[in-house]
Structures are given as structure tokens and as C-alpha cells.
Design an enzyme around this catalytic site. Structure first.
Site, mmCIF file in Angstrom:
data_model
loop_
_atom_site.group_PDB
_atom_site.id
_atom_site.type_symbol
_atom_site.label_atom_id
_atom_site.label_comp_id
_atom_site.label_asym_id
_atom_site.label_seq_id
_atom_site.Cartn_x
_atom_site.Cartn_y
_atom_site.Cartn_z
ATOM 1 N N ASP A 269 3.653 9.358 -0.753
ATOM 2 C CA ASP A 269 2.456 8.620 -0.395
ATOM 3 C C ASP A 269 2.266 7.516 -1.411
ATOM 4 O O ASP A 269 2.457 7.748 -2.616
ATOM 5 C CB ASP A 269 1.241 9.562 -0.411
ATOM 6 C CG ASP A 269 0.270 9.270 0.717
ATOM 7 O OD1 ASP A 269 0.174 8.113 1.123
ATOM 8 O OD2 ASP A 269 -0.391 10.219 1.185
ATOM 9 N N HIS B 246 0.810 -1.229 0.000
ATOM 10 C CA HIS B 246 0.000 0.000 0.000
ATOM 11 C C HIS B 246 0.834 1.266 0.000
ATOM 12 O O HIS B 246 0.317 2.349 -0.237
ATOM 13 C CB HIS B 246 -0.927 0.004 1.220
ATOM 14 C CG HIS B 246 -2.045 -0.995 1.108
ATOM 15 N ND1 HIS B 246 -3.305 -0.656 0.713
ATOM 16 C CD2 HIS B 246 -2.071 -2.343 1.308
ATOM 17 C CE1 HIS B 246 -4.076 -1.724 0.681
ATOM 18 N NE2 HIS B 246 -3.348 -2.779 1.044
HETATM 19 P P1 ADQ Z 1 -2.983 6.162 4.700
HETATM 20 O O1 ADQ Z 1 -1.573 6.558 4.929
HETATM 21 O O2 ADQ Z 1 -3.797 6.004 5.917
HETATM 22 O O3 ADQ Z 1 -3.088 4.838 3.804
HETATM 23 P P2 ADQ Z 1 -4.806 7.644 2.785
HETATM 24 O O4 ADQ Z 1 -4.721 6.920 1.497
HETATM 25 O O5 ADQ Z 1 -4.912 9.110 2.619
HETATM 26 O O6 ADQ Z 1 -3.591 7.353 3.745
HETATM 27 O O7 ADQ Z 1 -6.086 7.136 3.533
HETATM 28 C C1 ADQ Z 1 -6.504 7.708 4.731
HETATM 29 C C2 ADQ Z 1 -7.987 7.414 4.955
HETATM 30 O O8 ADQ Z 1 -8.331 7.763 6.300
HETATM 31 C C3 ADQ Z 1 -8.878 8.213 4.017
HETATM 32 O O9 ADQ Z 1 -9.936 7.419 3.602
HETATM 33 C C4 ADQ Z 1 -9.353 9.361 4.906
HETATM 34 O O10 ADQ Z 1 -10.629 9.869 4.594
HETATM 35 C C5 ADQ Z 1 -9.378 8.717 6.273
HETATM 36 N N1 ADQ Z 1 -9.156 9.770 7.292
HETATM 37 C C6 ADQ Z 1 -8.071 10.539 7.435
HETATM 38 N N2 ADQ Z 1 -8.269 11.434 8.436
HETATM 39 C C7 ADQ Z 1 -9.507 11.211 8.912
HETATM 40 C C8 ADQ Z 1 -10.303 11.809 9.945
HETATM 41 N N3 ADQ Z 1 -9.878 12.830 10.694
HETATM 42 N N4 ADQ Z 1 -11.516 11.320 10.150
HETATM 43 C C9 ADQ Z 1 -11.976 10.305 9.411
HETATM 44 N N5 ADQ Z 1 -11.284 9.698 8.432
HETATM 45 C C10 ADQ Z 1 -10.070 10.148 8.189
HETATM 46 C C11 ADQ Z 1 -2.153 3.940 3.223
HETATM 47 C C12 ADQ Z 1 -1.096 4.557 2.307
HETATM 48 C C13 ADQ Z 1 -1.763 5.379 1.225
HETATM 49 C C14 ADQ Z 1 -2.761 4.503 0.439
HETATM 50 C C15 ADQ Z 1 -3.683 3.774 1.386
HETATM 51 C C16 ADQ Z 1 -4.557 2.749 0.655
HETATM 52 O O11 ADQ Z 1 -0.199 5.349 3.062
HETATM 53 O O12 ADQ Z 1 -0.802 5.927 0.336
HETATM 54 O O13 ADQ Z 1 -3.527 5.337 -0.405
HETATM 55 O O14 ADQ Z 1 -2.957 3.073 2.383
HETATM 56 O O15 ADQ Z 1 -3.786 1.863 -0.078
#
Ligand code: ADQ
Length: 498
Positions: free
Chosen positions: A365, A156
Site C-alpha cells: 500500500d 499515491h
Molecule cells: P486507497 O487505495 O483508496 O488510496 P486508503 O489510503 O486506505 O486506500 O484510503 C481509502 C479511503 O477510503 C479511506 O479514507 C477509507 O476510510 C475510505 N473507505 C474505505 N472503505 C470505505 C467504506 N466502506 N465506506 C466509506 N469509506 C471507505 C490510495 C493508495 C493509498 C494511499 C491513498 C492516499 O492506494 O495507499 O494512502 O491513495 O494517498
């Protein structure tokens, strides 16, 4: 063929849980329910564990098999090697990478223990799908135990250049275990290429570009950019306008007519939160006429607070926001608000929809789902503008965003200005292209495509296919966005790897 999913964390769904929309965990659960299957991993609890102790819970045709970690395992496998060595290394942060032999031994030990427990649960024709960097050597351990099923892995987070991976002690031993899989999925073609190069230069593998040959095995390496539940998110955002959630109503009251720039991240140094706050300050200094007319809302719930670098980031972001607010704010206007809470999907969708700019500027990311959620939530008749880091995997697909280098605060500051001033026709043009891409490559597409490739259904596609999506014309999008459906409230995404 039964599906077996393995991830670091497993959340057993409540028996009475309503059907949910959206999220990776939900997509995987659906894939399991379609075929019947097993989801194996850490329960999230700490206990005194015996090596084979596994709890099994049945939900319909899916079995959840979980094991606790001991406190020593949590320290070495999870906090130590996974989050203080692999996470920073994979995000190109060598300076933060802390390697301890004891942690590495703990990491290998947990993977071995998981393999021993899982091997007893696997049936001969199961398809096995392993997720993320906590479990890199798991497939090799399963092979050692005679498991010959098809095994896939999805990474991921980014996979860096071989030079960076090579800095990790024992990196050659660790990454050669990637060749124990039949299929390795990466978020982008760059990541896929980096892995193949690493296997060649560090482990002596041979490759024809799409496959790697090492230790008598042949492994396909491909990109599978992960998506979101676009339609579910779009419906949530549209519903948030009709029936404002409490946080959204409060935002309306406190912002009035002011414009809003939104950022949503786990509080993690890879997300570039502190440089982003500085860039917003730079924007306000470059354009004093914008002061009082726009605010930045940074939503950043803390994560991994047991790791010292995260506690330090928490302190720094407070300090920078406080300083900029003191320097630039007015008695009736706060430039930056940092809130450290997790919000419901519905509230987040409402925030995205209200914001004229989505500011997504990670330093690195794997993909970044927030960028896609921001697009999905926009009003097609008056959409906001996405400002996106070129170092997010999402930038490989979302070229119609304003692409920036997050290390250049002036560039980010000027992109904010450009986004705020962009004429509506151009905003609509960009939005339509971005929306077409995220809907053509949504989470259902991702799951189906990966599983087809893993099952060997003639699906080792040329890597280019992963990033180019069929284009939906504006009329199709307009029709899709006009469709009225009930807006179900999805539960928040359970990040399976965090
Ligand atoms: P993450 O590093 O967690 O995931 P991201 O892809 O942005 O990063 O996903 C975060 C998720 O958490 C999003 O769905 C977002 O809406 C949710 N989120 C963040 N802050 C929040 C809050 N305050 N309240 C509710 N929800 C919140 C890892 C990798 C990424 C990759 C994903 C999926 O680091 O690059 O995209 O896995 O493979």
C-alpha cells in the site's frame, strides 16, 4: 501564484455544499481556495469527445475544468493501462500485470489530449500539481507544448524496485517522463529511492541523492507521507459515542459485550483481504478459547468491478468468509462479517472507536489512510491496538503499531491475539505515540509542505524529515482530546485517483 491541480477524476462540488472536514479531496480544494486556482481532470462521464472539449464551472475563486472520456479511452487509458498494467506492477504483482500495446497507446493519447486542453488554460506563473499514476507522462507533454511553469507530481501508490518497473514494456520511455517535473513526491523514502534508482539504471540519469538530472532537467525527488484530518476524525469518533449512528447502534446490539476486530478497505487485491480472513481463521483455530468472544468486521465496498481480477476477488472473499463461518461459527456467533457498502465518515469513525483491534494488513500500500483513521478515532483513555502490515507505507511512520508480515498468517494470527490481550497501560503508551505522529503529519501539514517545496520556498528538506514528527507529550494529547467542539459531519473522501 495560482494553483493548478490535475487528477484523474474531478468532482465538482455542489454549489450549496456545506463546509466539510477531512479527506484528500477537501484538503486540495482548500489549497485551491486559498490561492485561487484551477482543478482539471476527467469528469467521470463517458461521451463522444472532441479532443479539446472542456467544461468549466466556477465555484468562488476556483475553476473546475473537466473533460469526458470516450468509451475507447476508458477501456485503454483507465481500465487497461492504468488499472491492469500500472496498478498491479506498482504493487509488485507482476503475475497480474497485463500489458497491451493498444492500452499503452490509449494512455499516452489521453495524456496528450489532457495536455493540449490544459495548456490553453495555464497562466505563466501557475504552480501545477499533478496526481497519480494515470498521469505520469502529462508533464512531459506539457513541456513539449512549451509550458515552463513549475510542475510537481505526487504518486499515491508504491513505486517498486527498478527490476520490477523494468519488466513493463516501454518502461524506460515512460519513466523518463518523470524527469519533466520539478518535484516528484512519493509516500515513503523507499519509494523515492526506488524511483531514483530506476531513473539511473533504466534511463541513465545522474543523481546526487536528492535530485535527478536527466535530459537537461533537474528534478527533486522526496517523500511526503500523506496524512488525514486527525482532529476532524477524532471529533467525529467522540461524537459517535455520545450519539450513536444507526449502524453503530446495530453493532452494539448484535455484538453485545463481544470484542470487535475491524478492517476497512476498497475491495482490492493489494489490500490482502483474503489472506487476512484466513489469518483470522488461523487465530481462532490457535486459540479456541477466543471463539464466541470476538468477531471480525470486514468493510469492503467493491471498486473497479469492470476489471476481471476484482470480480474474482469479490467471489473469493465471499467464499473464504462463508467457509470459515461454517467451520468455526456457532448458532449465536458469526466469526466474520463481510459488508460491501460504503459508509459515512461518521459511521466508520464509530466502528473504529468500537473496535479493540484495527487490522490493516495490505500486501502493499502506498500509505493506507485507514491505519491513521483507526488511531485518530480511539478513546485516549481506553484505546484499541493497530495491527499493521510492514508493506503499508504507514508502517514507516507508525512503528508503535504491531507490525506484521501479511504473507505469514501465523504471525498475523498471533498479533491479533497479542493485541486483544494487551494491558491498558501499554495500549495507552502506544496510542499516544501513534497519535502524536499522525497529528504532527496531518493532511494540512502534507499539503503545506508539498506546496512549499513545489514553490521552491527553500523547502527541499532532507528526506529524513518526512518521517520523523515532533512528539506531542501525553498531556498535550489529553488536552487536545478533552477540547469539546462541534462534530461536523464530513462527507466521504472522494478518492481522486480511484
Ligand atoms: P486507497 O487505495 O483508496 O488510496 P486508503 O489510503 O486506505 O486506500 O484510503 C481509502 C479511503 O477510503 C479511506 O479514507 C477509507 O476510510 C475510505 N473507505 C474505505 N472503505 C470505505 C467504506 N466502506 N465506506 C466509506 N469509506 C471507505 C490510495 C493508495 C493509498 C494511499 C491513498 C492516499 O492506494 O495507499 O494512502 O491513495 O494517498
Amino acid at each position: 501564484m495560482r494553483l493548478v491541480v490535475v487528477s484523474n477524476r474531478v468532482t465538482i462540488p455542489d454549489r450549496h455544499e456545506k463546509a466539510m472536514a477531512g479527506g484528500l479531496a477537501v484538503a486540495l480544494r482548500e489549497a485551491l481556495e486559498q490561492r485561487g486556482g484551477l482543478w482539471f481532470g476527467w469528469s467521470g462521464a463517458i461521451g463522444e469527445v472532441s479532443p479539446t472539449q472542456v467544461r468549466q464551472v466556477e465555484r468562488g475563486n476556483v475553476t473546475y475544468a473537466v473533460t469526458d472520456l470516450s468509451e475507447a479511452e476508458r477501456q485503454s487509458y483507465y481500465l487497461g493501462f492504468s488499472n491492469r498494467a500500472l496498478w498491479p506492477l506498482m504493487h509488485y504483482r507482476l503475475g497480474l500485470t497485463e500489458f497491451q500495446r493498444g492500452d499503452y497507446m490509449g494512455y499516452l493519447g489521453v495524456n496528450r489530449r489532457f495536455a493540449r486542453a490544459l495548456a490553453g488554460l495555464i497562466r505563466p506563473d501557475d504552480l501545477i500539481w499533478i496526481h497519480d499514476y494515470h498521469l505520469i507522462p502529462l508533464a512531459a507533454e506539457l513541456r513539449r507544448r512549451g509550458i515552463s511553469n513549475r510542475i510537481g507530481y505526487f504518486h499515491h501508490i508504491p513505486w517498486p524496485a527498478a527490476e520490477v518497473v523494468g519488466a513493463l514494456p516501454f518502461s524506460a520511455t515512460l519513466i523518463r517522463t518523470m524527469a519533466a517535473h520539478d518535484l516528484v513526491g512519493m509516500q515513503t523514502e523507499i519509494d523515492a529511492r526506488n524511483l531514483v534508482d530506476g531513473l539511473i539504471s533504466l534511463c541513465g540519469a545522474r543523481s546526487d541523492g536528492r535530485h535527478v538530472r536527466l535530459g537537461g532537467r533537474r528534478t527533486a525527488v522526496q517523500s511526503f507521507p500523506i496524512g488525514i484530518d486527525v482532529e476532524g476524525f477524532r471529533r467525529l469518533a467522540a461524537a459517535s459515542v455520545r450519539k450513536a449512528t444507526t449502524p453503530l447502534r446495530a453493532t452494539r446490539v448484535s455484538l453485545g459485550e463481544r470484542k470487535l476486530v475491524i478492517s476497512v478497505d476498497r475491495l482490492d487485491y493489494s489490500k490482502g483481504i483474503v489472506p487476512r480472513l484466513e489469518a483470522f481463521g488461523q487465530f481462532l483455530r490457535n486459540h479456541p478459547e477466543e471463539r464466541g468472544r470476538v468477531s471480525l468486521l470486514q468493510v469492503a465496498p467493491p471498486s473497479r468491478s469492470d476489471v476481471p481480477e476484482y470480480a474474482e476477488l469479490d467471489r473469493q472473499s465471499d467464499e473464504v468468509a462463508g467457509r470459515l463461518n461454517a467451520q468455526l461459527g456457532e448458532f449465536d456467533w458469526t466469526p466474520i462479517r463481510v459488508v460491501k457498502k460504503a459508509y459515512s465518515r461518521k459511521a466508520l469513525a464509530g466502528f473504529y472507536r468500537r473496535a479493540q483491534v484495527g487490522l490493516v494488513t495490505p500486501m502493499r500500500d502506498g500509505m493506507n489512510l485507514v491505519a491513521k483513521e483507526y488511531i485518530a478515532a480511539q478513546d485516549p483513555a481506553d484505546p484499541g491496538v493497530l495491527v499493521l502490515s510492514r508493506f503499508a507505507g504507514a508502517a514507516q511512520q507508525l512503528g508503535e503499531a504491531l507490525i506484521v508480515n501479511p504473507f505469514d498468517s501465523q504471525e498475523v494470527a498471533e498479533a491479533i491475539r497479542t493485541a486483544l490481550a494487551m494491558p491498558k497501560t501499554e495500549r495507552i503508551r502506544r496510542f499516544e505515540q501513534l497519535y502524536a505522529i499522525i497529528s504532527a503529519t496531518d493532511i494540512g501539514w502534507w499539503t503545506r509542505r508539498y506546496l512549499a517545496a513545489l514553490a521552491g520556498e527553500g523547502a527541499t528538506l532532507p528526506t529524513g524529515e518526512a518521517t520523523s514528527a515532533p512528539r506531542a507529550g501525553p498531556r498535550r494529547i489529553a488536552a487536545a482530546t478533552r477540547r469539546k467542539r462541534d462534530a461536523a459531519e464530513p462527507s466521504s473522501l472522494t478518492m481522486i485517483q480511484s
